[in-house]
Design a protein around this motif. Structure first.
Motif, PDB file in Angstrom:
ATOM      1  N   SER A  13       1.021  -1.136  -0.100  1.00 15.96           N
ATOM      2  CA  SER A  13       0.011  -0.081   0.057  1.00 15.96           C
ATOM      3  C   SER A  13       0.741   1.455   0.237  1.00 15.96           C
ATOM      4  O   SER A  13       2.118   1.133   0.222  1.00 15.96           O
ATOM      5  CB  SER A  13      -0.831  -0.234   1.282  1.00 15.96           C
ATOM      6  OG  SER A  13      -0.025  -0.038   2.353  1.00 15.96           O
ATOM      7  N   PRO A  14       0.433   2.524  -0.129  1.00 15.45           N
ATOM      8  CA  PRO A  14       0.989   3.528  -0.376  1.00 15.45           C
ATOM      9  C   PRO A  14       1.930   4.023   0.894  1.00 15.45           C
ATOM     10  O   PRO A  14       3.300   4.579   0.639  1.00 15.45           O
ATOM     11  CB  PRO A  14       0.074   4.777  -0.636  1.00 15.45           C
ATOM     12  CG  PRO A  14      -1.100   4.260  -1.236  1.00 15.45           C
ATOM     13  CD  PRO A  14      -1.059   2.756  -0.843  1.00 15.45           C
ATOM     14  N   ASP A  15       1.463   3.573   1.869  1.00 14.91           N
ATOM     15  CA  ASP A  15       2.025   4.042   3.243  1.00 14.91           C
ATOM     16  C   ASP A  15       2.643   2.794   3.990  1.00 14.91           C
ATOM     17  O   ASP A  15       3.315   2.701   4.923  1.00 14.91           O
ATOM     18  CB  ASP A  15       1.115   4.489   4.425  1.00 14.91           C
ATOM     19  CG  ASP A  15      -0.157   3.566   4.454  1.00 14.91           C
ATOM     20  OD1 ASP A  15      -0.057   2.566   4.268  1.00 14.91           O
ATOM     21  OD2 ASP A  15      -0.796   3.883   5.353  1.00 14.91           O
ATOM     22  N   TRP A  16       2.714   1.704   3.041  1.00 13.59           N
ATOM     23  CA  TRP A  16       3.510   0.266   3.512  1.00 13.59           C
ATOM     24  C   TRP A  16       2.543  -0.403   4.575  1.00 13.59           C
ATOM     25  O   TRP A  16       3.133  -1.201   5.391  1.00 13.59           O
ATOM     26  CB  TRP A  16       4.748   0.497   3.721  1.00 13.59           C
ATOM     27  CG  TRP A  16       5.668   0.456   2.671  1.00 13.59           C
ATOM     28  CD1 TRP A  16       5.510   1.609   1.559  1.00 13.59           C
ATOM     29  CD2 TRP A  16       6.556  -0.173   1.985  1.00 13.59           C
ATOM     30  NE1 TRP A  16       6.746   1.487   0.766  1.00 13.59           N
ATOM     31  CE2 TRP A  16       7.203   0.174   0.929  1.00 13.59           C
ATOM     32  CE3 TRP A  16       7.177  -1.666   2.339  1.00 13.59           C
ATOM     33  CZ2 TRP A  16       8.272  -0.317   0.177  1.00 13.59           C
ATOM     34  CZ3 TRP A  16       8.115  -2.183   1.589  1.00 13.59           C
ATOM     35  CH2 TRP A  16       8.464  -1.655   0.635  1.00 13.59           C
ATOM     36  N   MET A  19       0.495  -5.358   3.095  1.00  8.20           N
ATOM     37  CA  MET A  19       1.234  -5.920   1.806  1.00  8.20           C
ATOM     38  C   MET A  19      -0.158  -6.353   1.058  1.00  8.20           C
ATOM     39  O   MET A  19      -0.786  -7.297   1.628  1.00  8.20           O
ATOM     40  CB  MET A  19       2.182  -7.196   2.369  1.00  8.20           C
ATOM     41  CG  MET A  19       2.521  -7.914   1.324  1.00  8.20           C
ATOM     42  SD  MET A  19       3.490  -9.299   1.787  1.00  8.20           S
ATOM     43  CE  MET A  19       5.132  -8.334   2.159  1.00  8.20           C
ATOM     44  N   LEU A  20       0.036  -5.929  -0.060  1.00  3.17           N
ATOM     45  CA  LEU A  20      -1.107  -6.427  -1.101  1.00  3.17           C
ATOM     46  C   LEU A  20      -1.002  -7.837  -1.671  1.00  3.17           C
ATOM     47  O   LEU A  20      -1.953  -8.492  -2.107  1.00  3.17           O
ATOM     48  CB  LEU A  20      -1.302  -5.349  -2.290  1.00  3.17           C
ATOM     49  CG  LEU A  20      -1.574  -3.785  -1.624  1.00  3.17           C
ATOM     50  CD1 LEU A  20      -1.389  -2.777  -2.746  1.00  3.17           C
ATOM     51  CD2 LEU A  20      -2.893  -3.681  -0.515  1.00  3.17           C
ATOM     52  N   TYR A  21       0.329  -8.202  -2.045  1.00  2.00           N
ATOM     53  CA  TYR A  21       0.352  -9.362  -2.826  1.00  2.00           C
ATOM     54  C   TYR A  21       1.743  -9.839  -2.418  1.00  2.00           C
ATOM     55  O   TYR A  21       2.641  -8.981  -2.279  1.00  2.00           O
ATOM     56  CB  TYR A  21       0.004  -9.059  -4.103  1.00  2.00           C
ATOM     57  CG  TYR A  21       0.496 -10.386  -5.076  1.00  2.00           C
ATOM     58  CD1 TYR A  21      -0.494 -11.225  -5.237  1.00  2.00           C
ATOM     59  CD2 TYR A  21       1.715 -10.170  -5.724  1.00  2.00           C
ATOM     60  CE1 TYR A  21      -0.008 -12.650  -6.165  1.00  2.00           C
ATOM     61  CE2 TYR A  21       2.086 -11.567  -6.563  1.00  2.00           C
ATOM     62  CZ  TYR A  21       1.289 -12.629  -6.699  1.00  2.00           C
ATOM     63  OH  TYR A  21       1.425 -13.514  -7.394  1.00  2.00           O
ATOM     64  N   LEU A  22       2.181 -10.942  -2.515  1.00  3.55           N
ATOM     65  CA  LEU A  22       3.544 -11.436  -2.299  1.00  3.55           C
ATOM     66  C   LEU A  22       3.449 -12.892  -3.041  1.00  3.55           C
ATOM     67  O   LEU A  22       2.602 -13.655  -2.521  1.00  3.55           O
ATOM     68  CB  LEU A  22       4.002 -11.734  -0.783  1.00  3.55           C
ATOM     69  CG  LEU A  22       5.251 -12.402  -0.667  1.00  3.55           C
ATOM     70  CD1 LEU A  22       6.293 -11.406  -1.176  1.00  3.55           C
ATOM     71  CD2 LEU A  22       5.273 -12.594   0.914  1.00  3.55           C
ATOM     72  N   GLY A  93       1.391  12.898  -9.003  1.00  2.00           N
ATOM     73  CA  GLY A  93       2.485  12.602  -8.080  1.00  2.00           C
ATOM     74  C   GLY A  93       2.501  11.985  -6.773  1.00  2.00           C
ATOM     75  O   GLY A  93       3.345  12.041  -5.949  1.00  2.00           O
ATOM     76  N   GLU A  94       1.283  11.475  -6.693  1.00  2.00           N
ATOM     77  CA  GLU A  94       1.072  10.857  -5.126  1.00  2.00           C
ATOM     78  C   GLU A  94       1.037   9.400  -5.449  1.00  2.00           C
ATOM     79  O   GLU A  94       1.068   9.056  -6.349  1.00  2.00           O
ATOM     80  CB  GLU A  94      -0.434  11.154  -4.906  1.00  2.00           C
ATOM     81  CG  GLU A  94      -0.527  12.392  -4.370  1.00  2.00           C
ATOM     82  CD  GLU A  94       0.278  13.163  -3.461  1.00  2.00           C
ATOM     83  OE1 GLU A  94       0.406  12.394  -2.371  1.00  2.00           O
ATOM     84  OE2 GLU A  94       0.759  14.296  -3.683  1.00  2.00           O
ATOM     85  N   ILE A  95       1.767   8.625  -4.374  1.00  2.00           N
ATOM     86  CA  ILE A  95       1.918   7.266  -4.336  1.00  2.00           C
ATOM     87  C   ILE A  95       0.535   6.440  -4.546  1.00  2.00           C
ATOM     88  O   ILE A  95      -0.231   6.593  -3.447  1.00  2.00           O
ATOM     89  CB  ILE A  95       2.827   6.813  -3.110  1.00  2.00           C
ATOM     90  CG1 ILE A  95       4.169   7.696  -3.218  1.00  2.00           C
ATOM     91  CG2 ILE A  95       3.000   5.227  -3.229  1.00  2.00           C
ATOM     92  CD1 ILE A  95       5.020   7.191  -2.086  1.00  2.00           C
ATOM     93  N   LEU A  96       0.331   5.395  -5.468  1.00  2.00           N
ATOM     94  CA  LEU A  96      -0.745   4.636  -5.626  1.00  2.00           C
ATOM     95  C   LEU A  96      -0.478   3.475  -4.755  1.00  2.00           C
ATOM     96  O   LEU A  96      -1.271   2.990  -4.043  1.00  2.00           O
ATOM     97  CB  LEU A  96      -1.201   4.436  -6.801  1.00  2.00           C
ATOM     98  CG  LEU A  96      -1.537   5.732  -7.890  1.00  2.00           C
ATOM     99  CD1 LEU A  96      -1.469   5.300  -9.334  1.00  2.00           C
ATOM    100  CD2 LEU A  96      -2.851   6.072  -7.387  1.00  2.00           C
TER     101      LEU A  96
END
Length: 175
Positions: A13-16, A19-22, A93-96
Motif C-alpha cells: 500500500s502507499p504507506d506500507w 502488503m497487497l500481494y506476495l 505525483g501521489e503514491i498509488l
C-alpha cells in the motif's frame, strides 16, 4: 515472466501498512490477501527498526526503496533478501502503491559472515604473536620471497635504529 522468475515479487500500500500481494518463490510464504501483519510475519525482529526507517525515507522522498535484510523463511529459518521497491505514482505525483522485487542473498551473506569471522580470528592470532614477539629480546623477522621484510619485532628494529615504516618492504642490503 513474474511466475517464471525466481525473484520474489510484492505489492505494498502507499504507506506500507498493508502488503497487497506476495509471491515468495518458496523462500517466504505467499499471500494473495492484503495483510497488515506482514512486518511481524516476514521481517526478522532485530531488522524491523531499520527496515521501517528505510521505508519511511523512501515514502518521504517518493524514491526507490532498497535494502538487504533478514526474513523468516517458509521453513522457519532465517534468510537474507535484497529488496527493492518503486513507488507507482498517479498523475498528481501521489503514491498509488509500491511494486517490489526481492532476491535471496542468504548464501552470499553467510559467505561474507564467514570471511569476517576468519579475518577476526586471524587478527586475534596476529595480535597474540605480536604481543609475544615484541616483548622478547631475540631478533625475530619474516621476509617474503623477494627478501623484503614483512615483519620485524621491536628488538630488531631497535638494533637497526629504524621504525617499522622505514623497515617494511626493504631488503637486508637496503637496511
Amino acid at each position: 515472466l513474474v511466475t517464471a522468475s525466481s525473484t520474489i515479487i510484492y505489492r505494498m500500500s502507499p504507506d506500507w501498512t498493508k502488503m497487497l500481494y506476495l509471491l515468495g518463490q518458496d523462500l517466504i510464504p505467499d499471500t494473495n490477501n492484503p495483510s497488515s501483519s506482514w512486518l511481524e510475519t516476514y521481517i526478522f525482529p532485530d531488522d524491523r527498526p531499520f527496515v521501517l526507517k528505510a521505508i519511511n525515507e523512501a515514502i518521504r522522498g517518493k524514491r526507490l526503496f532498497q535494502l538487504e535484510h533478514r526474513v523468516r523463511r517458509v521453513d522457519g529459518s532465517v534468510g537474507w533478501t535484497l529488496s527493492r521497491a518503486v513507488p507507482l505514482l498517479d498523475s498528481d505525483g501521489e503514491i498509488l502503491e509500491w511494486f517490489g522485487a526481492a532476491m535471496d542473498v542468504t548464501e552470499r551473506k553467510h559467505a561474507e559472515q564467514e570471511v569476517l569471522s576468519l579475518a577476526a580470528r586471524s587478527d586475534q592470532q596476529r595480535r597474540l604473536y605480536e604481543t609475544v614477539l615484541s616483548n622478547t629480546p631475540d631478533l625475530v623477522y619474516v621476509f617474503n620471497l623477494n627478501h623484503q621484510f614483512i615483519y620485524a619485532n621491536n628488538a630488531l628494529l631497535a638494533m637497526w635504529g629504524k621504525t617499522w615504516i622505514e623497515a617494511h618492504g626493504k631488503t637486508c642490503v637496503e637496511l
